[in-house]
Write a protein that holds these residues in place. Structure first.
Motif, mmCIF file in Angstrom:
data_model
loop_
_atom_site.group_PDB
_atom_site.id
_atom_site.type_symbol
_atom_site.label_atom_id
_atom_site.label_comp_id
_atom_site.label_asym_id
_atom_site.label_seq_id
_atom_site.Cartn_x
_atom_site.Cartn_y
_atom_site.Cartn_z
ATOM 1 N N ALA A 27 0.810 -1.218 0.000
ATOM 2 C CA ALA A 27 0.000 0.000 0.000
ATOM 3 C C ALA A 27 0.844 1.269 0.000
ATOM 4 N N THR A 28 2.064 1.176 0.493
ATOM 5 C CA THR A 28 2.912 2.364 0.555
ATOM 6 C C THR A 28 3.664 2.598 -0.751
ATOM 7 N N GLY A 29 3.571 1.627 -1.679
ATOM 8 C CA GLY A 29 4.253 1.779 -2.957
ATOM 9 C C GLY A 29 5.620 1.128 -2.977
ATOM 10 N N SER A 39 4.737 -8.488 8.466
ATOM 11 C CA SER A 39 4.008 -8.475 9.720
ATOM 12 C C SER A 39 2.504 -8.545 9.522
ATOM 13 N N THR A 40 2.015 -8.151 8.364
ATOM 14 C CA THR A 40 0.582 -8.208 8.109
ATOM 15 C C THR A 40 0.298 -9.200 7.001
ATOM 16 N N ASP A 41 -0.869 -9.853 7.088
ATOM 17 C CA ASP A 41 -1.262 -10.807 6.068
ATOM 18 C C ASP A 41 -1.740 -10.073 4.827
ATOM 19 N N THR A 42 -1.408 -10.616 3.702
ATOM 20 C CA THR A 42 -1.932 -10.063 2.460
ATOM 21 C C THR A 42 -3.355 -10.569 2.291
ATOM 22 N N VAL A 43 -4.068 -10.007 1.359
ATOM 23 C CA VAL A 43 -5.434 -10.446 1.079
ATOM 24 C C VAL A 43 -5.425 -11.915 0.693
ATOM 25 N N PHE A 47 -7.353 -14.896 2.596
ATOM 26 C CA PHE A 47 -8.288 -15.747 1.878
ATOM 27 C C PHE A 47 -7.927 -17.217 2.051
ATOM 28 N N LEU A 48 -6.658 -17.557 1.886
ATOM 29 C CA LEU A 48 -6.244 -18.948 2.005
ATOM 30 C C LEU A 48 -6.486 -19.496 3.403
ATOM 31 N N LYS A 49 -6.232 -18.676 4.429
ATOM 32 C CA LYS A 49 -6.519 -19.108 5.800
ATOM 33 C C LYS A 49 -8.008 -19.391 5.962
ATOM 34 N N TYR A 50 -8.839 -18.485 5.441
ATOM 35 C CA TYR A 50 -10.286 -18.636 5.546
ATOM 36 C C TYR A 50 -10.768 -19.853 4.750
ATOM 37 N N ALA A 51 -10.224 -20.057 3.557
ATOM 38 C CA ALA A 51 -10.644 -21.159 2.701
ATOM 39 C C ALA A 51 -10.273 -22.515 3.300
ATOM 40 N N GLN A 52 -9.205 -22.559 4.086
ATOM 41 C CA GLN A 52 -8.765 -23.811 4.682
ATOM 42 C C GLN A 52 -9.495 -24.131 5.985
#
Length: 112
Positions: A27-29, A39-43, A47-52
């Motif tokens: 996000a910062t370019g 340190s932060t999860d990407t989208v 998604f992969l965590k949620y899908a599993q």
């Protein structure tokens, strides 16, 4: 040599045969190699965590989210507070099953 994959272009080093990960921008370019831990999860990671997750875990996560809480918040609570929240989650899950009973795709306990 550049190949195209579902995740963008991948460049192969001709002498070693190793693939170089494509650069992605945050996000910062600023750019970093794809797959590097941050340190932060990407989208995609979220998604992969949620899908599993199992359907029951997804239901629990959605209930916690609707309560404005996370699993970490639960861990930080006192045992009495946590027990009260867990009871509320149990009641909401039971209500969800009762509301959706008879619909296709409903989870069924076949262990009996």
């Amino acid at each position: 040599m550049t190949a195209i994959s579902a995740f963008g272009s991948v460049t192969a080093n001709m002498t070693t045969g190793k693939l170089k990960k494509p650069l992605i921008a945050d996000a910062t370019g600023s750019s970093q190699a794809a797959g590097d831990s941050s340190s932060t999860d990407t989208v995609e990671q979220k998604f992969l965590k949620y899908a599993q997750m199992s359907p029951m875990d997804r239901l629990r996560a959605n209930i916690l989210k609707s309560m404005g809480m996370s699993e970490q918040d639960l861990k930080n609570m006192t045992p009495d507070q946590r027990a009260a929240v867990e009871q509320k989650i149990k009641v909401l899950i039971e209500q969800s099953f009762q509301k959706n009973s008879g619909k296709a795709g409903q989870a069924v306990d076949i262990s009996a």
